[in-house]
Scaffold this active site. Sequence first.
Site, PDB file in Angstrom:
ATOM      1  N   TYR A 106      83.704-112.005 107.766  1.00 19.30           N
ATOM      2  CA  TYR A 106      84.804-111.033 107.836  1.00 19.30           C
ATOM      3  C   TYR A 106      86.162-111.730 107.735  1.00 19.30           C
ATOM      4  O   TYR A 106      87.020-111.358 106.924  1.00 19.30           O
ATOM      5  CB  TYR A 106      84.765-110.192 109.119  1.00 19.30           C
ATOM      6  CG  TYR A 106      86.121-109.578 109.346  1.00 19.30           C
ATOM      7  CD1 TYR A 106      86.548-108.529 108.539  1.00 19.30           C
ATOM      8  CD2 TYR A 106      87.033-110.131 110.243  1.00 19.30           C
ATOM      9  CE1 TYR A 106      87.834-108.018 108.647  1.00 19.30           C
ATOM     10  CE2 TYR A 106      88.310-109.630 110.348  1.00 19.30           C
ATOM     11  CZ  TYR A 106      88.700-108.577 109.555  1.00 19.30           C
ATOM     12  OH  TYR A 106      89.969-108.090 109.636  1.00 19.30           O
ATOM     13  N   TRP A 120     101.910-108.732 112.095  1.00 18.03           N
ATOM     14  CA  TRP A 120     101.368-109.755 111.177  1.00 18.03           C
ATOM     15  C   TRP A 120     101.201-109.218 109.762  1.00 18.03           C
ATOM     16  O   TRP A 120     100.677-109.897 108.905  1.00 18.03           O
ATOM     17  CB  TRP A 120     100.010-110.236 111.710  1.00 18.03           C
ATOM     18  CG  TRP A 120      99.151-109.124 112.186  1.00 18.03           C
ATOM     19  CD1 TRP A 120      98.334-108.344 111.424  1.00 18.03           C
ATOM     20  CD2 TRP A 120      99.031-108.656 113.524  1.00 18.03           C
ATOM     21  NE1 TRP A 120      97.709-107.416 112.212  1.00 18.03           N
ATOM     22  CE2 TRP A 120      98.114-107.581 113.508  1.00 18.03           C
ATOM     23  CE3 TRP A 120      99.614-109.038 114.754  1.00 18.03           C
ATOM     24  CZ2 TRP A 120      97.763-106.874 114.662  1.00 18.03           C
ATOM     25  CZ3 TRP A 120      99.256-108.336 115.883  1.00 18.03           C
ATOM     26  CH2 TRP A 120      98.338-107.266 115.839  1.00 18.03           C
ATOM     27  N   THR A 137      88.906-107.642 119.851  1.00 14.42           N
ATOM     28  CA  THR A 137      90.039-107.475 120.759  1.00 14.42           C
ATOM     29  C   THR A 137      90.974-106.406 120.186  1.00 14.42           C
ATOM     30  O   THR A 137      91.209-106.375 118.983  1.00 14.42           O
ATOM     31  CB  THR A 137      90.787-108.812 120.919  1.00 14.42           C
ATOM     32  OG1 THR A 137      89.840-109.834 121.238  1.00 14.42           O
ATOM     33  CG2 THR A 137      91.826-108.737 122.015  1.00 14.42           C
ATOM     34  N   GLU A 176      94.052-112.612 112.785  1.00 13.37           N
ATOM     35  CA  GLU A 176      92.652-112.242 112.590  1.00 13.37           C
ATOM     36  C   GLU A 176      91.749-112.832 113.659  1.00 13.37           C
ATOM     37  O   GLU A 176      90.821-112.175 114.129  1.00 13.37           O
ATOM     38  CB  GLU A 176      92.166-112.659 111.199  1.00 13.37           C
ATOM     39  CG  GLU A 176      92.718-111.804 110.068  1.00 13.37           C
ATOM     40  CD  GLU A 176      92.501-110.319 110.288  1.00 13.37           C
ATOM     41  OE1 GLU A 176      91.487-109.938 110.903  1.00 13.37           O
ATOM     42  OE2 GLU A 176      93.352-109.528 109.866  1.00 13.37           O
ATOM     43  N   CYS A 209      88.421 -85.444 111.021  1.00  9.07           N
ATOM     44  CA  CYS A 209      88.016 -85.265 109.622  1.00  9.07           C
ATOM     45  C   CYS A 209      88.987 -84.360 108.839  1.00  9.07           C
ATOM     46  O   CYS A 209      89.123 -84.505 107.624  1.00  9.07           O
ATOM     47  CB  CYS A 209      86.597 -84.704 109.551  1.00  9.07           C
ATOM     48  SG  CYS A 209      85.370 -85.794 110.305  1.00  9.07           S
ATOM     49  N   CYS A 254      89.102 -92.105 111.381  1.00 10.22           N
ATOM     50  CA  CYS A 254      87.642 -92.153 111.482  1.00 10.22           C
ATOM     51  C   CYS A 254      87.260 -92.921 112.746  1.00 10.22           C
ATOM     52  O   CYS A 254      86.574 -93.936 112.703  1.00 10.22           O
ATOM     53  CB  CYS A 254      87.055 -92.811 110.226  1.00 10.22           C
ATOM     54  SG  CYS A 254      85.278 -92.560 110.039  1.00 10.22           S
TER      55      CYS A 254
END
Length: 388
Positions: A137, A41, A60, A54, A216, A209
Amino acid sequence: MNPKLSTARMDVPSLFPPGMLSRLRRNLFRWHERHGRHLPWRNEGDPYRVWISEIMLQQTTVTAVVPYYERFLARFPDLPSLAAADERDVLRMWEGLGYYSRARNIHKTARRLVTEFDAQFPRDVPTLLSLPGIGRYTAGAIASFAFDQSAPIVEANTLRLYCRLLACDGDPRSTQGQRLLWDFAEHVLPRRRAGEFNQALMDLGATVCVPTEPDCCRCPLRTCCAAFRDGRQQEVPRLVKPAPLTAVSEAAVAVHKRGAYLLRQRGESERWAGLWDFPRFELAAGIAANNHQQSGKEPSASQRTALSDRVRLLTGISIEAPIPLTTFKHTVTRYRITLHCLRAEYATGRLKRSSAPLQWVRPSRFELFPLSVTARKLATQIAATTAR
DNA sequence: TACTCGTGGGT
DNA sequence: TACCCAAGAGT
């Protein structure tokens, strides 16, 4: 003022000064050019595709979404085709993905966009927020990914990343924590290339992350990261303890009448609302998930008799004594369900009209109905048996 | 505000 | 096995 937005400010700039900010943006863009994910997408420039992806990606995993996304786009390639569809067909494409209100909201929103927005996607966050299934969001994601608007985002990946960059001690899910994170998201977001920037943040959160053992050493932002500086990247963000599972024992009855089986559409206020299921009943609830003593047993003779009564109450018809077929175990939300599937022959009576929709369905037509996961397993088993 | 809504993959 | 976790939204 839209209640989904908040204008309250906190002192984010002092936590993250300008020099560090420009370094963060520069390093992140550079990293993303080489290490960004390539997903179906991405970079399509089509708000419809961004929107569908989205919604599917809410809570999910990418792995789970990809095949559903491909199938959905093949079946409903654009807004008009989705708006013209029956809800049943939309749910059918969603079957197995979970959180089915997402599919129902997608359908509602598609119809509203066609009737009220001339089949055009709104480009601004406040209007996007007014649509069913689109929260803060998702509105930010659509606005920034599809229209390159400077709209901030906070979701699982960015939440974790922001918390670590700030070494945020508090609960990121609290009201205060959320306010801080959204303020931070707005603060770090550049005016230009906002969509690419947001995707880069999410890619970094998803691949470097990560929740446990963040990498890191390979993180382009480690010089901006307070948690890394303090060696506390494993402790941040604070975790929430999930509620313990409850064991539940249920029975599903496949009522057979002249080559067809009785299906029932689940109601608005039930779990799996809108999906179809075999008539289904709770038998007993245990105290803990590992207490299998009660729930593991097959239904007793008295329980099977009681089942006949409950089938009659629910559907209006009488059945012969149910015969055990098979058992499935299935975990959903806070419940570990042991589902005993039985088969019974129709005896007498007519289907009620008043209750939830009931329908006799031949096995060859099971695939047309959006079924609960366990109902699909049972339906597949029945169809395989009757095909012989 | 806290709870509800699902499922499958990873460890 | 029994956890943990995932591009949240609605109520």
